[in-house]
Design an enzyme around this catalytic site. Sequence first.
Site, short mmCIF file in Angstrom:
data_model
loop_
_atom_site.label_atom_id
_atom_site.label_comp_id
_atom_site.label_asym_id
_atom_site.label_seq_id
_atom_site.Cartn_x
_atom_site.Cartn_y
_atom_site.Cartn_z
N CYS A 154 -6.56 0.75 2.81
CA CYS A 154 -7.50 2.01 3.01
C CYS A 154 -7.39 2.76 1.98
O CYS A 154 -8.33 3.44 1.67
CB CYS A 154 -7.34 2.79 4.24
SG CYS A 154 -7.89 1.81 5.87
N ASN B 135 -12.12 -3.20 0.87
CA ASN B 135 -11.29 -3.59 1.88
C ASN B 135 -11.72 -3.64 3.14
O ASN B 135 -12.25 -4.77 3.53
CB ASN B 135 -10.09 -2.36 1.96
CG ASN B 135 -8.96 -2.61 2.83
OD1 ASN B 135 -8.61 -3.67 2.88
ND2 ASN B 135 -8.82 -1.55 3.63
N GLU B 136 -11.68 -2.85 4.01
CA GLU B 136 -12.18 -3.16 5.45
C GLU B 136 -13.79 -2.47 5.40
O GLU B 136 -14.08 -1.28 5.84
CB GLU B 136 -11.39 -2.37 6.38
CG GLU B 136 -10.11 -3.12 6.79
CD GLU B 136 -9.14 -2.44 7.75
OE1 GLU B 136 -9.60 -1.25 8.17
OE2 GLU B 136 -8.39 -3.27 8.19
N GLU C 160 0.73 -1.16 0.07
CA GLU C 160 0.03 -0.04 0.16
C GLU C 160 0.98 1.33 0.20
O GLU C 160 2.08 1.14 0.76
CB GLU C 160 -0.96 0.07 1.10
CG GLU C 160 -1.53 1.50 1.44
CD GLU C 160 -2.89 1.44 2.35
OE1 GLU C 160 -2.82 0.52 3.31
OE2 GLU C 160 -3.66 2.19 2.20
O1 AHR Z 1 -1.90 -1.39 6.88
C1 AHR Z 1 -2.34 -0.20 7.15
C2 AHR Z 1 -4.16 -0.08 7.01
O2 AHR Z 1 -4.60 -1.00 8.26
C3 AHR Z 1 -4.65 -0.44 5.99
O3 AHR Z 1 -4.74 0.53 4.82
C4 AHR Z 1 -6.11 -0.80 6.20
O4 AHR Z 1 -6.55 -1.84 5.41
C5 AHR Z 1 -5.97 -1.27 7.83
O5 AHR Z 1 -6.67 -0.62 8.45
#
Ligand code: AHR
Length: 654
Positions: free
Chosen positions: A245, A379-380, A51
């Site tokens: 994220c 994602n989350e 990321e």
């Molecule tokens: O890895 C850091 C963050 O942690 C990522 O962007 C997210 O998916 C999680 O909350």
Amino acid sequence: MKNYKTLLAVLAAGAALTSAQAQAVRELTVDASKPQKGIAVQPTMYGIFFEDINYGADGGLYAEMVKNRSFEFPQKFMGWDTFGKVELRTDNPAFDRNPTYVRLSWPGHRERRTGLQNEGFFGMAVKKGAAYDFSTWARVPADGGQGEKKIRVELVNTHNDVIASQEVAINGSQWAKVTATLTPSQDMQGGKLRLFYLSDGAVDLDHISLFPADTWKGRPGGMRKDLVQALSDLKPGVFRFPGGCIVEGIDLASRYQWKNSVGPVENRPLNENRWNYTFAHRNSPDYYQTYGLGFFEYFQLAEDIGAEPLPILNCGLACQYQTNNETGWVPLDELQPYIDDALDLIEFANGDASTEWGKVRADMGHPEPFGLKFVGIGNEQWGKVYPERLELFVKAIREAYPDIQIVGSSGPQASGEDFDYLWPEMKRLKVDLVDEHYYRPADWFLNNARRYDDYDRKGPKVFAGEYACHAQTPNSFESALCEAAFMTGLERNADVVPMATYAPLFAHVDGWQWRPDLIWFDNLRSVRSINYYVQQLYSYNKGTNVLKLTENKQTLAGEGGLYASAVYDAAEEAFIVKIANVSDQAQPLKITFKGQKQFSKGTVTLLHADDQQIVNTLDAPGNVLPQTGVAYAEGNVYETTLGAKTFAVYKFVK
Ligand code: AHR
């Protein structure tokens, strides 16, 4: 075959024999009778999560040294100082999606100067004698005067000494790329790139860029060699990108849109980086995504390092931590463009050059398909807004691409209300894998080594897509040992967990927002954390089939401080046992490989530190490294003493 239990001195680290002798021998049995019948270990184990957080892409893996090269940051001169007559313009731009450029004009007197200088990411760093590729797009504007114009390009160190200099000629009224090679006379940290305008009249400049020539695979405008090497050295099974994220964005406008990340780099529109402002205590106002590393480059990187690509796409929801209301939820009847993005991505990766998006890939230099097999949607996410959107994606992808495996999410937590709601929903939607995230303290990791023992074998598989032990000290030996212990449970349950990726991957020492991280770097150096070596030990020793390992007929997941698992590697005909001893006691072990008679050779690799809080740093990257030596088994029995606070990998070849 010798029958001695001799190890190199270094391998005795932590194995205090006096205390060991007081301990009862732990008798472990590995069922090695029909090794190839054991549960198959998937080639996707163990992987990496990428990321653009902690300046992982811009300012990190992406080797561009100029910050805000296209003058598109909201503060248009962020990263730049200007002097003399420098003006921002957007008329007749070189790149319609990055329209801002600068005009440099004669300052009005031969003793005055016009120009600008860029601070890079946390200052620029170069190596003496190495080549650096400067380029910019330039033209002489209609009212810029006649004839050739010149700029001088310099690298300037913190003492204001010029350590490299080149003149570049600009001709003609059409935008064209001009280049120069800078070769510094000294090493430099914290320096600048400086440009002087040397002529009368005016020139227009855009996309001012500087890269080391020595990138990964020598690709111009490519990636940092040391950082890709660190990834390659993990031999990862899967490569997840671009987050995290940033897939979601803090609102829908700032979500990651892969179509903006392909095609000529100069025309990839800038996006915010949500890590710019997520943590006020780690303020990073100059953090933007140029998309210089885009989806083509990510697929190519996955191919380079032999990992299955796993793109994660926005599901029609902004990050729910920031925008969990209608403004961040795409209405269901307006979701089609998002679904089309997913379908088009599969075409981009796998379609031939006769397809619209396959042609884009081919035109970028990769006519062969990338062989995409997996795609993650969301994602989350949490709440019913997620499955009701995911359902539409699943339906469309299944119809168009029935062979693509779909990854859904179980939310940001590894347990609790949202998790308990989402798992049945993922089963209902019949996704192939469910992404689980756990950034948890040491005791959680130690208490969860049996997490997957009782998981449903018939439902979707688990993608342990983001995890890291958040112990007392980020990236300490303590955290790495806890992860090693926990991962015996991933290995034992290879039929449930075919993919796992530690997260996050990269962090700039001067620009991180989140820690721990697997690999740390500054502008010239990088260091592999102790956690990295745990991942590497699992990856190099993942084997092909899980073997049953028991003590008193029970699997071993914390009893008396030991965590253990075993695999067989069919290619090497090797039996591999991993044991983490998290206790304060050295433990005498007797490991019997039931069904085998003897071995031709054996090795033991130990990861140990006396100081549980020690970390590997840029200045001391070898504080804790795996140490390998010879291990001798007597017939099918191996006896040893495993030191306190040690992770061991024992490998015996038939
Ligand atoms: O890895 C850091 C963050 O942690 C990522 O962007 C997210 O998916 C999680 O909350």
